[in-house]
Design a protein around this motif. Sequence first.
Motif, PDB file in Angstrom:
ATOM      1  N   GLU A   3       0.803  -1.204  -0.099  1.00  0.00           N
ATOM      2  CA  GLU A   3      -0.089  -0.132   0.003  1.00  0.00           C
ATOM      3  C   GLU A   3       0.709   1.300   0.088  1.00  0.00           C
ATOM      4  O   GLU A   3       1.857   1.183   0.666  1.00  0.00           O
ATOM      5  CB  GLU A   3      -0.978  -0.180   1.200  1.00  0.00           C
ATOM      6  CG  GLU A   3      -1.866   1.074   1.209  1.00  0.00           C
ATOM      7  CD  GLU A   3      -2.958   1.016   2.248  1.00  0.00           C
ATOM      8  OE1 GLU A   3      -3.807   1.891   2.362  1.00  0.00           O
ATOM      9  OE2 GLU A   3      -3.457  -0.142   2.329  1.00  0.00           O
ATOM     10  N   THR A   5       0.725   5.570   0.250  1.00  0.00           N
ATOM     11  CA  THR A   5      -0.121   6.811   0.508  1.00  0.00           C
ATOM     12  C   THR A   5       0.608   8.112  -0.235  1.00  0.00           C
ATOM     13  O   THR A   5       1.854   7.901  -0.230  1.00  0.00           O
ATOM     14  CB  THR A   5      -0.103   7.065   2.131  1.00  0.00           C
ATOM     15  OG1 THR A   5       1.342   6.997   2.516  1.00  0.00           O
ATOM     16  CG2 THR A   5      -0.727   5.945   2.516  1.00  0.00           C
ATOM     17  N   ASP A  44      -7.506   1.287  -8.770  1.00  0.00           N
ATOM     18  CA  ASP A  44      -6.952   0.515  -7.563  1.00  0.00           C
ATOM     19  C   ASP A  44      -5.732   1.665  -6.972  1.00  0.00           C
ATOM     20  O   ASP A  44      -5.829   1.927  -5.774  1.00  0.00           O
ATOM     21  CB  ASP A  44      -6.344  -0.830  -7.868  1.00  0.00           C
ATOM     22  CG  ASP A  44      -7.682  -1.595  -8.227  1.00  0.00           C
ATOM     23  OD1 ASP A  44      -8.760  -1.308  -7.764  1.00  0.00           O
ATOM     24  OD2 ASP A  44      -7.208  -2.797  -8.670  1.00  0.00           O
ATOM     25  N   LYS A  48      -5.616   3.374  -3.233  1.00  0.00           N
ATOM     26  CA  LYS A  48      -4.430   3.226  -2.328  1.00  0.00           C
ATOM     27  C   LYS A  48      -3.809   4.262  -1.885  1.00  0.00           C
ATOM     28  O   LYS A  48      -3.447   4.613  -0.867  1.00  0.00           O
ATOM     29  CB  LYS A  48      -3.487   1.928  -2.632  1.00  0.00           C
ATOM     30  CG  LYS A  48      -4.178   0.721  -2.868  1.00  0.00           C
ATOM     31  CD  LYS A  48      -3.394  -0.124  -3.671  1.00  0.00           C
ATOM     32  CE  LYS A  48      -3.590  -1.867  -3.727  1.00  0.00           C
ATOM     33  NZ  LYS A  48      -2.638  -2.572  -4.653  1.00  0.00           N
TER      34      LYS A  48
END
Length: 239
Positions: A3, A5, A44, A48
């Motif tokens: 993941e 950010t 996606d 994320k």
Amino acid sequence: MNEVTVESETGDKSLPLSEIVYAKLRRALMRAELKPHERLKVRDLAQKMGTSETPVREALFQLAHEGAIEIRPRYYIRVRRLTLAEYTEVRDIRLQLEPLAAERALPHIDDAAIDALAATHDALVAAEARGDWQTALQTNFDFHFGLYTRSGMPTLTEVLEGLWIRIGPLLSELYPDAHPTYSERHQHLNVLDALRARDAYALREAIRMDLMEGGRNLRQHLMDYEAAAAAQAGTRRRR
């Protein structure tokens, strides 16, 4: 994919979102967090990263321009898989530039920095021993660029990063089938010895041999992969 950010490596939130997303994806490629032919979906990635799709799309187009991502409209966006010939070409360029970056780092590196590199190498060896391949790949990247970024040559570092975004995904195939092997001791240890001795020639040679020996099994793996792919294609044509 791990993941991600939206926050720049420096914490600078004034950067355009597309640049922050680009930097994150670029780093993931260099650190072998993305695999060859891995599909990347704009929606996606945007979810994320907590951003809209536009900066993600812009970042992907930039990476495609740099040869790390391939985009086939309406079909897929995926990580490029280098051919054996492409990998060999990149390796030959690295054989010239990475020893240079290491040598230029020599006047700027102190004992504390060398100790930090030694700890990074120890973490690499420990990760390999327990089969933690992702950590092994990331600590290998940290070892090399922990040295190269001290060269005082930002243009050279940028060129090397551009090469690593292309080969990083392939390096994910080092483990477990193409595990690096060395004729004697690990070349990272020779790098550390040369740094402590302030021996520029030995340092260049250790980096060069690390690329040659450490990548030998990967080149064989790529040869086998392409031979198998060619045989499979030949079988399909005969049907």
